[in-house]
Write a protein that holds these residues in place. Structure first.
Motif, PDB file in Angstrom:
ATOM      1  N   HIS A   7      22.886  -6.478  -7.766  1.00 41.78           N
ATOM      2  CA  HIS A   7      24.227  -5.821  -7.515  1.00 41.78           C
ATOM      3  C   HIS A   7      25.362  -6.844  -8.097  1.00 41.78           C
ATOM      4  N   ARG A   8      25.410  -7.959  -7.882  1.00 39.67           N
ATOM      5  CA  ARG A   8      26.518  -9.138  -8.173  1.00 39.67           C
ATOM      6  C   ARG A   8      25.655 -10.290  -7.871  1.00 39.67           C
ATOM      7  N   ALA A   9      26.434 -11.186  -8.885  1.00 33.50           N
ATOM      8  CA  ALA A   9      26.383 -12.711  -8.594  1.00 33.50           C
ATOM      9  C   ALA A   9      27.550 -13.365  -8.271  1.00 33.50           C
ATOM     10  N   PHE A  10      27.444 -14.337  -7.446  1.00 38.19           N
ATOM     11  CA  PHE A  10      28.772 -15.010  -6.970  1.00 38.19           C
ATOM     12  C   PHE A  10      28.419 -16.762  -6.996  1.00 38.19           C
ATOM     13  N   ILE A  11      29.768 -17.178  -7.459  1.00 37.35           N
ATOM     14  CA  ILE A  11      29.879 -18.866  -7.347  1.00 37.35           C
ATOM     15  C   ILE A  11      30.947 -18.989  -6.076  1.00 37.35           C
ATOM     16  N   PHE A  12      30.256 -19.591  -5.002  1.00 31.06           N
ATOM     17  CA  PHE A  12      31.336 -19.641  -3.927  1.00 31.06           C
ATOM     18  C   PHE A  12      31.930 -21.035  -4.003  1.00 31.06           C
ATOM     19  N   ALA A  19      23.413 -11.041  -4.990  1.00 32.94           N
ATOM     20  CA  ALA A  19      23.285  -9.778  -4.055  1.00 32.94           C
ATOM     21  C   ALA A  19      22.452  -8.880  -4.804  1.00 32.94           C
ATOM     22  N   PHE A  20      21.349  -8.284  -4.131  1.00 33.48           N
ATOM     23  CA  PHE A  20      20.543  -7.268  -4.519  1.00 33.48           C
ATOM     24  C   PHE A  20      20.489  -6.023  -4.137  1.00 33.48           C
ATOM     25  N   ASP A  21      20.733  -4.734  -4.593  1.00 32.94           N
ATOM     26  CA  ASP A  21      20.417  -3.430  -4.083  1.00 32.94           C
ATOM     27  C   ASP A  21      19.169  -3.424  -3.220  1.00 32.94           C
ATOM     28  N   ALA A  42      15.801  -2.355  -1.816  1.00 32.25           N
ATOM     29  CA  ALA A  42      14.507  -1.817  -2.509  1.00 32.25           C
ATOM     30  C   ALA A  42      14.029  -0.654  -1.921  1.00 32.25           C
ATOM     31  N   GLY A  43      13.490   0.377  -2.973  1.00 31.41           N
ATOM     32  CA  GLY A  43      12.908   1.563  -2.468  1.00 31.41           C
ATOM     33  C   GLY A  43      13.882   2.362  -1.604  1.00 31.41           C
ATOM     34  N   GLU A  44      13.477   2.969  -0.636  1.00 31.93           N
ATOM     35  CA  GLU A  44      14.473   3.604   0.390  1.00 31.93           C
ATOM     36  C   GLU A  44      14.867   2.851   1.384  1.00 31.93           C
ATOM     37  N   GLY A  45      14.892   1.392   1.447  1.00 30.86           N
ATOM     38  CA  GLY A  45      15.167   0.539   2.340  1.00 30.86           C
ATOM     39  C   GLY A  45      16.806   0.561   2.379  1.00 30.86           C
ATOM     40  N   ASN A  46      17.277   0.078   3.405  1.00 31.46           N
ATOM     41  CA  ASN A  46      18.715  -0.147   3.803  1.00 31.46           C
ATOM     42  C   ASN A  46      19.173  -1.555   3.810  1.00 31.46           C
ATOM     43  N   PHE A  47      18.283  -2.527   3.069  1.00 34.05           N
ATOM     44  CA  PHE A  47      18.486  -3.977   3.573  1.00 34.05           C
ATOM     45  C   PHE A  47      18.878  -4.490   2.074  1.00 34.05           C
ATOM     46  N   MET A  48      19.870  -5.157   2.001  1.00 33.11           N
ATOM     47  CA  MET A  48      20.826  -5.817   0.948  1.00 33.11           C
ATOM     48  C   MET A  48      20.333  -7.312   1.176  1.00 33.11           C
ATOM     49  N   PRO A  49      19.615  -7.870   0.526  1.00 37.98           N
ATOM     50  CA  PRO A  49      19.585  -9.230   0.583  1.00 37.98           C
ATOM     51  C   PRO A  49      20.495 -10.081  -0.343  1.00 37.98           C
ATOM     52  N   ILE A  50      21.166 -11.044   0.225  1.00 33.97           N
ATOM     53  CA  ILE A  50      22.083 -11.991  -0.540  1.00 33.97           C
ATOM     54  C   ILE A  50      21.309 -13.314  -0.489  1.00 33.97           C
ATOM     55  N   TYR A  51      20.781 -13.613  -1.512  1.00 37.52           N
ATOM     56  CA  TYR A  51      20.014 -15.178  -1.652  1.00 37.52           C
ATOM     57  C   TYR A  51      20.939 -16.159  -2.088  1.00 37.52           C
ATOM     58  N   ILE A  52      20.953 -17.334  -1.547  1.00 38.90           N
ATOM     59  CA  ILE A  52      22.168 -18.094  -1.677  1.00 38.90           C
ATOM     60  C   ILE A  52      21.404 -19.565  -1.698  1.00 38.90           C
ATOM     61  N   CYS A  53      22.004 -20.432  -2.726  1.00 41.49           N
ATOM     62  CA  CYS A  53      21.775 -21.809  -2.475  1.00 41.49           C
ATOM     63  C   CYS A  53      23.139 -22.574  -1.930  1.00 41.49           C
ATOM     64  N   ARG A  54      23.149 -22.982  -0.667  1.00 44.41           N
ATOM     65  CA  ARG A  54      24.320 -23.271  -0.128  1.00 44.41           C
ATOM     66  C   ARG A  54      25.016 -24.587  -0.346  1.00 44.41           C
ATOM     67  N   GLU A  55      25.962 -24.857  -0.861  1.00 43.22           N
ATOM     68  CA  GLU A  55      26.681 -26.001  -0.970  1.00 43.22           C
ATOM     69  C   GLU A  55      25.864 -27.157  -1.546  1.00 43.22           C
TER      70      GLU A  55
END
Length: 127
Positions: free
Chosen positions: A31-36, A49-51, A53-66
């Protein structure tokens, strides 16, 4: 209702490689990539952030924090992240946030970031 949740990978070099691999293997869902950035404290977090999968409603946002110190020049980890995002058709968006140490727990920190992303229309609102 869409569910958006941060999933921490870690702060090390291997974790950034894993995030880049997630971007490459799921490029159609990116969906988008971020640099915080945290401003004065000078640490960076990389996230994707990823859209759902399939018919699910879960949007995961994977992060490598600080895990990356911002010292004025771009680190190899940030360069690799930018390259992976670019290959997937995205340009990482810089977003300034407060450091996680300003919050009493990590959930509160992630709610803060989620709010910023929603207010700026960078992730979809809850439905």
């Amino acid at each position: 209702m869409n569910t958006q949740r941060f999933i921490e990978l870690g702060e090390g070099l291997g974790d950034v490689f894993e995030l880049c691999e997630l971007i490459r293997t799921n490029s159609g869902r990116l969906h988008r990539a971020f640099i915080f950035t945290t401003g004065e404290s000078g640490v960076l977090s990389l996230a994707a952030a990823f859209d759902p999968a399939g018919e699910g409603n879960f949007m995961p946002i994977y992060i490598c924090r600080e895990g990356i110190r911002g010292n004025g020049k771009e680190s190899a980890r940030v360069t690799r992240f930018r390259e992976a995002a670019t290959q997937a058709g995205a340009t990482p968006i810089p977003v300034e946030v407060r450091p996680s140490k300003d919050y009493s727990d990590r959930d509160q920190y992630y709610r803060h970031i989620t709010g910023i992303l929603r207010l700026n229309h960078l992730i979809p609102p809850l439905r």
